[in-house]
Enzyme design. Sequence first.
Site, PDB file in Angstrom:
ATOM      1  N   ARG A  52      64.703 -38.765 107.712  1.00 45.85           N
ATOM      2  CA  ARG A  52      63.044 -38.865 105.632  1.00 45.85           C
ATOM      3  C   ARG A  52      62.067 -38.621 106.635  1.00 45.85           C
ATOM      4  O   ARG A  52      61.931 -38.472 107.508  1.00 45.85           O
ATOM      5  CB  ARG A  52      63.273 -40.810 106.102  1.00 45.85           C
ATOM      6  CG  ARG A  52      63.606 -41.497 106.999  1.00 45.85           C
ATOM      7  CD  ARG A  52      63.352 -41.355 108.154  1.00 45.85           C
ATOM      8  NE  ARG A  52      61.796 -41.997 108.011  1.00 45.85           N
ATOM      9  CZ  ARG A  52      60.456 -41.710 108.345  1.00 45.85           C
ATOM     10  NH1 ARG A  52      60.435 -41.232 109.518  1.00 45.85           N
ATOM     11  NH2 ARG A  52      59.474 -42.160 107.974  1.00 45.85           N
ATOM     12  N   GLY A  53      61.075 -39.210 105.632  1.00 40.53           N
ATOM     13  CA  GLY A  53      59.504 -39.083 106.016  1.00 40.53           C
ATOM     14  C   GLY A  53      59.159 -37.426 104.983  1.00 40.53           C
ATOM     15  O   GLY A  53      60.743 -36.405 105.298  1.00 40.53           O
ATOM     16  N   ALA A  54      58.523 -37.202 104.283  1.00 36.23           N
ATOM     17  CA  ALA A  54      58.153 -36.185 103.190  1.00 36.23           C
ATOM     18  C   ALA A  54      58.535 -34.899 104.040  1.00 36.23           C
ATOM     19  O   ALA A  54      59.181 -33.280 103.425  1.00 36.23           O
ATOM     20  CB  ALA A  54      57.167 -36.405 103.016  1.00 36.23           C
ATOM     21  N   ARG A  89      65.669 -38.011  96.815  1.00 38.37           N
ATOM     22  CA  ARG A  89      64.896 -38.971  96.040  1.00 38.37           C
ATOM     23  C   ARG A  89      63.711 -38.298  95.496  1.00 38.37           C
ATOM     24  O   ARG A  89      63.533 -37.414  95.309  1.00 38.37           O
ATOM     25  CB  ARG A  89      64.229 -38.858  97.622  1.00 38.37           C
ATOM     26  CG  ARG A  89      65.788 -40.382  98.844  1.00 38.37           C
ATOM     27  CD  ARG A  89      64.684 -40.646  99.429  1.00 38.37           C
ATOM     28  NE  ARG A  89      63.767 -41.354 100.375  1.00 38.37           N
ATOM     29  CZ  ARG A  89      63.231 -42.171 101.080  1.00 38.37           C
ATOM     30  NH1 ARG A  89      62.684 -41.271 102.201  1.00 38.37           N
ATOM     31  NH2 ARG A  89      62.714 -43.042 100.632  1.00 38.37           N
ATOM     32  N   GLN A 203      60.293 -48.768 109.565  1.00 39.54           N
ATOM     33  CA  GLN A 203      60.106 -47.712 110.150  1.00 39.54           C
ATOM     34  C   GLN A 203      58.710 -48.074 111.304  1.00 39.54           C
ATOM     35  O   GLN A 203      59.831 -46.792 112.058  1.00 39.54           O
ATOM     36  CB  GLN A 203      59.906 -46.711 109.738  1.00 39.54           C
ATOM     37  CG  GLN A 203      60.624 -45.912 108.212  1.00 39.54           C
ATOM     38  CD  GLN A 203      60.899 -46.968 106.817  1.00 39.54           C
ATOM     39  OE1 GLN A 203      60.122 -47.978 106.758  1.00 39.54           O
ATOM     40  NE2 GLN A 203      60.985 -46.451 105.041  1.00 39.54           N
ATOM     41  N   ASP A 244      52.991 -39.100 101.099  1.00 43.85           N
ATOM     42  CA  ASP A 244      54.837 -38.659 100.749  1.00 43.85           C
ATOM     43  C   ASP A 244      54.394 -37.464  99.883  1.00 43.85           C
ATOM     44  O   ASP A 244      55.307 -37.605  98.793  1.00 43.85           O
ATOM     45  CB  ASP A 244      55.708 -39.883 100.691  1.00 43.85           C
ATOM     46  CG  ASP A 244      56.576 -40.867 101.169  1.00 43.85           C
ATOM     47  OD1 ASP A 244      55.680 -41.184 101.988  1.00 43.85           O
ATOM     48  OD2 ASP A 244      57.367 -40.080 102.376  1.00 43.85           O
ATOM     49  N   ASN A 254      52.269 -43.717 100.129  1.00 37.63           N
ATOM     50  CA  ASN A 254      52.856 -43.559 101.092  1.00 37.63           C
ATOM     51  C   ASN A 254      53.477 -44.984 100.801  1.00 37.63           C
ATOM     52  O   ASN A 254      53.110 -46.100  99.562  1.00 37.63           O
ATOM     53  CB  ASN A 254      51.389 -43.738 101.892  1.00 37.63           C
ATOM     54  CG  ASN A 254      52.836 -43.682 103.496  1.00 37.63           C
ATOM     55  OD1 ASN A 254      52.731 -43.082 103.313  1.00 37.63           O
ATOM     56  ND2 ASN A 254      51.748 -44.445 104.161  1.00 37.63           N
ATOM     57  N   LYS A 255      54.021 -45.288 102.051  1.00 34.98           N
ATOM     58  CA  LYS A 255      55.225 -46.512 102.025  1.00 34.98           C
ATOM     59  C   LYS A 255      54.354 -47.272 101.754  1.00 34.98           C
ATOM     60  O   LYS A 255      52.914 -47.271 101.646  1.00 34.98           O
ATOM     61  CB  LYS A 255      55.739 -46.947 103.746  1.00 34.98           C
ATOM     62  CG  LYS A 255      56.404 -47.797 103.779  1.00 34.98           C
ATOM     63  CD  LYS A 255      57.173 -47.731 103.185  1.00 34.98           C
ATOM     64  CE  LYS A 255      58.345 -45.973 103.486  1.00 34.98           C
ATOM     65  NZ  LYS A 255      59.625 -45.679 102.003  1.00 34.98           N
TER      66      LYS A 255
HETATM   67  O1  MRU Z   1      61.013 -44.058 103.000  1.00 40.60           O
HETATM   68  P1  MRU Z   1      60.138 -43.214 103.929  1.00 40.60           P
HETATM   69  O2  MRU Z   1      60.255 -43.506 105.301  1.00 40.60           O
HETATM   70  O3  MRU Z   1      60.976 -41.626 103.536  1.00 40.60           O
HETATM   71  O4  MRU Z   1      58.747 -43.104 103.660  1.00 40.60           O
HETATM   72  C1  MRU Z   1      58.210 -42.008 104.393  1.00 40.60           C
HETATM   73  C2  MRU Z   1      56.682 -42.494 104.745  1.00 40.60           C
HETATM   74  O5  MRU Z   1      56.204 -42.932 103.429  1.00 40.60           O
HETATM   75  C3  MRU Z   1      55.647 -42.079 105.758  1.00 40.60           C
HETATM   76  O6  MRU Z   1      54.841 -43.362 105.853  1.00 40.60           O
HETATM   77  C4  MRU Z   1      54.836 -41.051 105.711  1.00 40.60           C
HETATM   78  O7  MRU Z   1      53.694 -40.773 106.021  1.00 40.60           O
HETATM   79  C5  MRU Z   1      55.020 -39.647 104.579  1.00 40.60           C
HETATM   80  S1  MRU Z   1      56.246 -38.190 105.625  1.00 40.60           S
HETATM   81  C6  MRU Z   1      55.266 -38.190 106.795  1.00 40.60           C
END
Ligand code: MRU
Length: 369
Positions: A52-54, A89, A203, A244, A254-255
């Site tokens: 996970r993570g962009a 996703r 996370q 993201d 973002n999250k």
């Molecule tokens: O749902 P996730 O764990 O894939 O989301 C990731 C995020 O939102 C992270 O905060 C992140 O900033 C983005 S990727 C470096």
Amino acid sequence: MLINGTPYRSIWRTDEGRVKIIDQTRLPHRFETVQLQTVEDAITAISDMLVRGAPLIGATAAYGVCLGIVGDCSDNRLETVCEGLTAARPTAVNLRWAVQRMQAVLAPLPPVERLAAAWLEAEDINEEDVRANESLGEHGLGLIRKIYEEKNQPDQPVNILTHCNAGWLATVDWGTALAPIYKAHAAGIPVHVWVDETRPRNQGAHLTAWELVGAGIDHHLIVDNSGGHLMQQGQVDLCIVGTDRTAANGDVCNKIGTYLKALAAMDNKVPFYVALPGSTVDWTLDSGDLIPIEERGEDEVLQVFGRQADSGVGLELGQVSIAPEQTRAANPAFDVTPARLVTALITERGVCTASREGLLSLYPESAQP
Ligand code: MRU
């Protein structure tokens, strides 16, 4: 990054050419690696969040294209594989970016040449991600150093709040929000990180805290609602988060919960930085309102995953229900922080304002003709 002295990336090709990942759903309690053998494995790893993570989702999708065309490099197969990966996703734009980049390289080639070219392009995407994140780490280091010098209290750490996991686990290596922190630590600047636990999937607790333990960086885990209070108390010098998807006007997605931290930061005059490689900018979107927000399953909210506190060395892992059985949950996984709440964007090409002008000053090739 090092795990017990051994260098790891979050995804890699073995000497035998196999694609391996770290199963992030098991951290911090178990360190397990998984081999991706098929494009379906790659899609499941992305949708079930083993990765996970962009940036890491994009890197995984690039390898997924390679795995998907082994044995059939036809136009139809390439199309099907790319569609399947893109749908894994919806929010992180790096997924679409990586798949489209693979498609743009492969589609014009004769099928017989595609597989070898795919592996090379996927390797390039991975290596570029590592270089971009290391470089944005250097630019972010400059900001942390400035704050450290302005504090003028050499023994006091710079207190940095971060949300979710935007560390090396969210990228191929280095991370986005954590890269400047790793650089500052290596440069001898004392840093202390407030780690938002980041419900529902935690996370922050599972991954960011694990990374910081591994790197020996001072940190405290906090519940998601603590940030505003800590800012009011003057205990946060700056926030750094990842993104993201960044719209062309500098809005960042973002999250879930990032927006509330940005609001609190603005109210308390705490600088709020967003770190990203250029692959996270969606130049097709004029505003963050247009970003699709992933809605994930109810169980992520109704349950928490962890290790039984009294399980000793047995490491009993499992889900625990935390709500009445009749209760339903809503689970939007991301939110949009408007550009006006973002102090600046930290990219691999430098630091810019969160605005179209700022982004175009660093990425002029993305200007519309
Ligand atoms: O749902 P996730 O764990 O894939 O989301 C990731 C995020 O939102 C992270 O905060 C992140 O900033 C983005 S990727 C470096």
